[in-house]
Design a protein around this motif. Structure first.
Motif, PDB file in Angstrom:
ATOM      1  N   VAL A   1      38.136  42.809  52.319  1.00  0.00           N
ATOM      2  CA  VAL A   1      37.351  43.193  53.490  1.00  0.00           C
ATOM      3  C   VAL A   1      37.312  42.037  54.485  1.00  0.00           C
ATOM      4  N   PRO A   2      37.379  42.325  55.780  1.00  0.00           N
ATOM      5  CA  PRO A   2      37.259  41.268  56.792  1.00  0.00           C
ATOM      6  C   PRO A   2      35.857  40.668  56.790  1.00  0.00           C
ATOM      7  N   ARG A   3      35.758  39.406  57.189  1.00  0.00           N
ATOM      8  CA  ARG A   3      34.486  38.677  57.272  1.00  0.00           C
ATOM      9  C   ARG A   3      33.661  38.856  55.992  1.00  0.00           C
ATOM     10  N   PRO A   4      34.224  38.487  54.853  1.00  0.00           N
ATOM     11  CA  PRO A   4      33.549  38.762  53.571  1.00  0.00           C
ATOM     12  C   PRO A   4      32.222  38.043  53.415  1.00  0.00           C
ATOM     13  N   GLU A   5      32.086  36.837  54.004  1.00  0.00           N
ATOM     14  CA  GLU A   5      30.822  36.128  53.880  1.00  0.00           C
ATOM     15  C   GLU A   5      29.685  36.912  54.529  1.00  0.00           C
ATOM     16  N   GLU A   6      29.959  37.500  55.703  1.00  0.00           N
ATOM     17  CA  GLU A   6      28.931  38.289  56.384  1.00  0.00           C
ATOM     18  C   GLU A   6      28.563  39.526  55.576  1.00  0.00           C
TER      19      GLU A   6
ATOM     20  N   ILE B   1      34.829  41.484  47.002  1.00  0.00           N
ATOM     21  CA  ILE B   1      33.427  41.426  46.565  1.00  0.00           C
ATOM     22  C   ILE B   1      33.296  42.311  45.326  1.00  0.00           C
ATOM     23  N   ALA B   2      33.138  41.674  44.169  1.00  0.00           N
ATOM     24  CA  ALA B   2      33.029  42.395  42.899  1.00  0.00           C
ATOM     25  C   ALA B   2      31.567  42.663  42.594  1.00  0.00           C
ATOM     26  N   LEU B   3      31.277  43.874  42.127  1.00  0.00           N
ATOM     27  CA  LEU B   3      29.910  44.296  41.808  1.00  0.00           C
ATOM     28  C   LEU B   3      29.758  44.445  40.297  1.00  0.00           C
ATOM     29  N   THR B   4      28.829  43.711  39.731  1.00  0.00           N
ATOM     30  CA  THR B   4      28.523  43.841  38.311  1.00  0.00           C
ATOM     31  C   THR B   4      27.466  44.922  38.130  1.00  0.00           C
ATOM     32  N   LEU B   5      27.767  45.918  37.316  1.00  0.00           N
ATOM     33  CA  LEU B   5      26.850  47.031  37.109  1.00  0.00           C
ATOM     34  C   LEU B   5      25.814  46.692  36.054  1.00  0.00           C
TER      35      LEU B   5
ATOM     36  N   ALA C   1      48.091  44.606  50.149  1.00  0.00           N
ATOM     37  CA  ALA C   1      49.461  44.621  49.618  1.00  0.00           C
ATOM     38  C   ALA C   1      49.759  43.343  48.851  1.00  0.00           C
ATOM     39  N   ILE C   2      49.256  42.221  49.361  1.00  0.00           N
ATOM     40  CA  ILE C   2      49.496  40.937  48.698  1.00  0.00           C
ATOM     41  C   ILE C   2      48.635  40.798  47.454  1.00  0.00           C
ATOM     42  N   ARG C   3      47.368  41.144  47.583  1.00  0.00           N
ATOM     43  CA  ARG C   3      46.393  40.871  46.528  1.00  0.00           C
ATOM     44  C   ARG C   3      46.443  41.892  45.392  1.00  0.00           C
TER      45      ARG C   3
ATOM     46  N   ALA D   1      24.708  42.135  40.075  1.00  0.00           N
ATOM     47  CA  ALA D   1      25.174  40.925  40.749  1.00  0.00           C
ATOM     48  C   ALA D   1      26.397  41.240  41.581  1.00  0.00           C
ATOM     49  N   ALA D   2      26.718  40.336  42.500  1.00  0.00           N
ATOM     50  CA  ALA D   2      27.917  40.456  43.323  1.00  0.00           C
ATOM     51  C   ALA D   2      28.571  39.093  43.441  1.00  0.00           C
ATOM     52  N   ASP D   3      29.907  39.068  43.335  1.00  0.00           N
ATOM     53  CA  ASP D   3      30.661  37.830  43.442  1.00  0.00           C
ATOM     54  C   ASP D   3      31.743  38.010  44.499  1.00  0.00           C
ATOM     55  N   MET D   4      31.898  37.000  45.356  1.00  0.00           N
ATOM     56  CA  MET D   4      32.895  37.078  46.422  1.00  0.00           C
ATOM     57  C   MET D   4      33.981  36.027  46.215  1.00  0.00           C
ATOM     58  N   ALA D   5      35.234  36.449  46.383  1.00  0.00           N
ATOM     59  CA  ALA D   5      36.373  35.535  46.326  1.00  0.00           C
ATOM     60  C   ALA D   5      37.224  35.740  47.572  1.00  0.00           C
ATOM     61  N   ARG D   6      37.641  34.653  48.194  1.00  0.00           N
ATOM     62  CA  ARG D   6      38.453  34.751  49.397  1.00  0.00           C
ATOM     63  C   ARG D   6      39.859  35.218  49.055  1.00  0.00           C
ATOM     64  N   THR D   7      40.435  35.999  49.948  1.00  0.00           N
ATOM     65  CA  THR D   7      41.775  36.555  49.780  1.00  0.00           C
ATOM     66  C   THR D   7      42.582  36.298  51.051  1.00  0.00           C
ATOM     67  N   PRO D   8      43.877  36.668  51.074  1.00  0.00           N
ATOM     68  CA  PRO D   8      44.702  36.362  52.251  1.00  0.00           C
ATOM     69  C   PRO D   8      44.182  36.983  53.540  1.00  0.00           C
TER      70      PRO D   8
END
Length: 222
Positions: free
Chosen positions: A177-182, A143-147, A37-39, A130-137
């Motif tokens: 998603v919870p625990r995005p680093e994992e 986790i963005a996926l580049t095709l 809702a925030i993001r 590729a995949a890129d992760m950005a922290r959110t609230p």
């Protein structure tokens, strides 16, 4: 890469079909609805906007010679509209999170999304560069996926599960998603094992192979 319209029953939770022999689920998850809702739905910005509109309405009444009581009354008369709008946005965020399932297997990423019309996007690892992760609230992450190659999915089909402002070549995104680093680490490990290519140390992101090695795949519908 493909997408399929789903109905009420799923042969396997979150998947459009039973995985073939040798494929197994590594991780499944859904967005945190409050973070979504925030993001994605920007409820904080909406709340600030509506608050400013209410203050402006009261200020206009005072500027026109009205009393403080009249200003409060005008604000109170207008208040139900932004409240209804905020509730609707929160409900949409909750429904979007509740109907979304992200699945990571040892061969692909599957995104089951959609509130009214359910779609399942199958993203084999060979289609992910590729995949890129950005922290959110709320301790979550995007986790963005580049095709790879020329594969693309329409931005409106993906939203809100798409990287913001990537309109020319939309990027599917696992939102909040919870625990995005994992999750990113799991994705990097499975991607590397499936493709035989390495991942960037520390960032846990797949490394794009040379352009000549990217597979040419078509977006199929069924």
């Amino acid at each position: 890469m493909s997408f399929a319209m789903e109905h009420e029953d799923e042969p396997v939770y979150g998947l459009p079909e039973v995985p073939p022999a040798g494929e197994h689920v590594v991780w499944q998850g859904s967005p945190d609805w409050k973070a979504l809702a925030i993001r994605a739905f920007h409820v904080r910005k909406l709340a600030i906007y509506f608050a400013l509109m209410l203050v402006l309405r009261g200020a206009v009444t005072l500027a026109d010679g009205g009393s403080a009581m009249q200003a409060l009354r005008d604000v109170a008369l207008l208040l139900p509209l932004p409240l209804i709008g905020m509730v609707l946005v929160l409900v949409l965020a909750w429904l979007s999170a509740r109907t979304t399932v992200y699945t990571l297997t040892n061969r692909r990423v599957v995104m089951r999304i959609g509130i009214v019309l359910t779609l399942s996007f199958n993203l084999p690892f060979k289609c992910i560069a590729a995949a890129d992760m950005a922290r959110t609230p709320r301790s979550t992450g995007d986790i963005a996926l580049t095709l790879a190659g020329e594969d693309r999915i329409a931005y409106l089909q993906l939203w809100p599960h798409a990287r913001p402002w990537q309109l020319r070549k939309p990027q599917p995104m696992l939102r909040c998603v919870p625990r995005p680093e994992e999750v990113t680490q799991l994705l990097a490990v499975q991607w590397s094992q499936a493709t035989g290519l390495g991942a960037q140390p520390g960032a846990a992101q797949p490394v794009p192979p040379p352009a000549s090695a990217l597979p040419e795949t078509a977006l199929a519908t069924h």
